[in-house]
Design a protein around this motif. Structure first.
Motif, mmCIF file in Angstrom:
data_model
loop_
_atom_site.group_PDB
_atom_site.id
_atom_site.type_symbol
_atom_site.label_atom_id
_atom_site.label_comp_id
_atom_site.label_asym_id
_atom_site.label_seq_id
_atom_site.Cartn_x
_atom_site.Cartn_y
_atom_site.Cartn_z
ATOM 1 N N GLY A 71 -46.091 -64.561 17.149
ATOM 2 C CA GLY A 71 -45.809 -65.380 15.965
ATOM 3 C C GLY A 71 -45.636 -66.856 16.261
ATOM 4 N N ASN A 72 -46.363 -67.354 17.266
ATOM 5 C CA ASN A 72 -46.367 -68.796 17.557
ATOM 6 C C ASN A 72 -44.977 -69.329 17.908
ATOM 7 O OD1 ASN A 72 -49.087 -68.636 16.781
ATOM 8 N ND2 ASN A 72 -48.587 -69.128 14.658
ATOM 9 N N GLU A 73 -44.274 -68.618 18.747
ATOM 10 C CA GLU A 73 -42.956 -69.052 19.183
ATOM 11 C C GLU A 73 -43.066 -70.418 19.884
ATOM 12 O OE1 GLU A 73 -39.932 -67.805 18.904
ATOM 13 O OE2 GLU A 73 -40.449 -65.960 17.834
ATOM 14 N N LEU A 74 -42.159 -71.318 19.553
ATOM 15 C CA LEU A 74 -42.202 -72.662 20.128
ATOM 16 C C LEU A 74 -42.047 -72.630 21.645
ATOM 17 C CD1 LEU A 74 -42.342 -75.711 19.717
ATOM 18 C CD2 LEU A 74 -39.848 -75.717 19.362
ATOM 19 N N VAL A 88 -42.118 -79.017 11.005
ATOM 20 C CA VAL A 88 -40.746 -78.513 11.110
ATOM 21 C C VAL A 88 -39.899 -79.428 11.977
ATOM 22 C CG1 VAL A 88 -39.330 -76.608 11.959
ATOM 23 C CG2 VAL A 88 -41.490 -76.130 10.745
ATOM 24 N N ILE A 133 -52.245 -74.796 16.740
ATOM 25 C CA ILE A 133 -51.137 -73.927 16.334
ATOM 26 C C ILE A 133 -49.836 -74.724 16.266
ATOM 27 C CG2 ILE A 133 -49.697 -71.980 17.082
ATOM 28 C CD1 ILE A 133 -52.265 -70.720 18.240
ATOM 29 N N TYR A 134 -49.624 -75.536 17.277
ATOM 30 C CA TYR A 134 -48.407 -76.347 17.312
ATOM 31 C C TYR A 134 -48.355 -77.294 16.108
ATOM 32 C CZ TYR A 134 -45.178 -80.041 18.659
ATOM 33 O OH TYR A 134 -44.153 -80.964 18.659
ATOM 34 N N ASN A 135 -49.459 -77.988 15.856
ATOM 35 C CA ASN A 135 -49.486 -78.946 14.742
ATOM 36 C C ASN A 135 -49.281 -78.257 13.405
ATOM 37 O OD1 ASN A 135 -49.904 -81.091 16.470
ATOM 38 N ND2 ASN A 135 -52.152 -80.995 16.301
ATOM 39 N N THR A 136 -49.884 -77.080 13.276
ATOM 40 C CA THR A 136 -49.797 -76.355 12.006
ATOM 41 C C THR A 136 -48.425 -75.730 11.810
ATOM 42 O OG1 THR A 136 -52.147 -75.850 12.121
ATOM 43 C CG2 THR A 136 -50.822 -74.515 10.636
ATOM 44 N N ARG A 137 -47.899 -75.175 12.861
ATOM 45 C CA ARG A 137 -46.679 -74.376 12.713
ATOM 46 C C ARG A 137 -45.401 -75.167 12.952
ATOM 47 N NH1 ARG A 137 -42.659 -72.071 11.974
ATOM 48 N NH2 ARG A 137 -42.055 -69.931 12.480
ATOM 49 N N TRP A 138 -45.436 -76.117 13.910
ATOM 50 C CA TRP A 138 -44.185 -76.710 14.346
ATOM 51 C C TRP A 138 -44.054 -78.220 14.117
ATOM 52 C CZ3 TRP A 138 -40.134 -73.881 15.300
ATOM 53 C CH2 TRP A 138 -40.316 -72.544 15.657
#
Length: 220
Positions: free
Chosen positions: A181-184, A214, A206-211
């Motif tokens: 689940g795209n854990e940081l 945030v 993934i980082y740009n989209t998910r984190w």
């Protein structure tokens, strides 16, 4: 008694014919005694042959049953067939056997679940001749291989499996990102270990989209 005398005479006749024929009849000689001596020699020879065969059988059985030859036969079977039954028997029969390390290594390479054999190898042979191969197998089969991967980097900086281990490490970290689940922490771990890795674009996305959003909101 009369019959036995007849038999004695018949045997005497046969013997003197065998040893010289009718010409010997004129001699005052006990041919029956000669025949008896010859028969005794035959019986002694026969007994020696029988005893020799028995001794040979007993010796062969003793050699076959000796632990050294038992271990050797078992090791030959393991090296040829990789049989798990033979491997288990070797562990039980020869815990300090001459081929124990080799048997353990074969078990590690062929067993579907080699964890127990791997742990035993690490404990029993910390400087064993198959240690690098065992570590590589451990990395490929473990559900949590990162510690072993890092130990491999330290122990074998120029190891023969280095390229494979690096590729496995990168793919493992990427799969963790996708599957967890795209854990940081996984994303940062990938960035730290493989800043120029083959999955860097996907992980960055993934980082740009998910984190990214945030973290921006959190920092603000």
């Amino acid at each position: 008694p009369q019959d036995s005398e007849v038999i004695k005479g018949m045997r005497e006749c046969k013997h003197f014919i065998d040893v010289g024929g009718l010409a010997k009849l004129k001699e005052d000689h006990d041919f029956f005694e000669d025949w008896m001596n010859a028969e005794r020699k035959k019986k002694r020879k026969k007994r020696l042959i029988i005893f020799g065969v028995i001794a040979l059988i007993i010796g062969a059985f003793a050699i076959y049953s000796h632990p050294y030859f038992h271990e050797k036969r078992l090791w030959n079977e393991i090296s040829e067939t990789k049989s798990q039954d033979a491997i288990s028997e070797y562990y039980y029969e020869f815990p300090d056997g001459a081929h124990y390390e080799e048997v353990l290594y074969i078990d590690i390479k062929t067993n579907v679940w080699p964890l127990t054999a791997i742990e035993e190898y690490y404990t029993k042979y910390p400087t064993g001749k198959y240690y690098e191969e065992v570590m590589y197998t451990d990395i490929k089969t473990s559900s949590q291989p990162v510690t072993t991967i890092l130990n491999y980097y330290t122990k074998y900086p120029e190891g023969k499996y280095m390229e494979e281990v690096i590729a496995f490490h990168e793919n493992y970290l990427y799969d963790r990102i996708v599957n967890r689940g795209n854990e940081l922490s996984d994303i940062i771990g990938y960035f730290d270990s493989f800043p120029n890795g083959k999955h860097i674009d996907e992980v960055t996305e993934i980082y740009n989209t998910r984190w990214d959003n945030v973290l921006t909101k959190y920092n603000n």
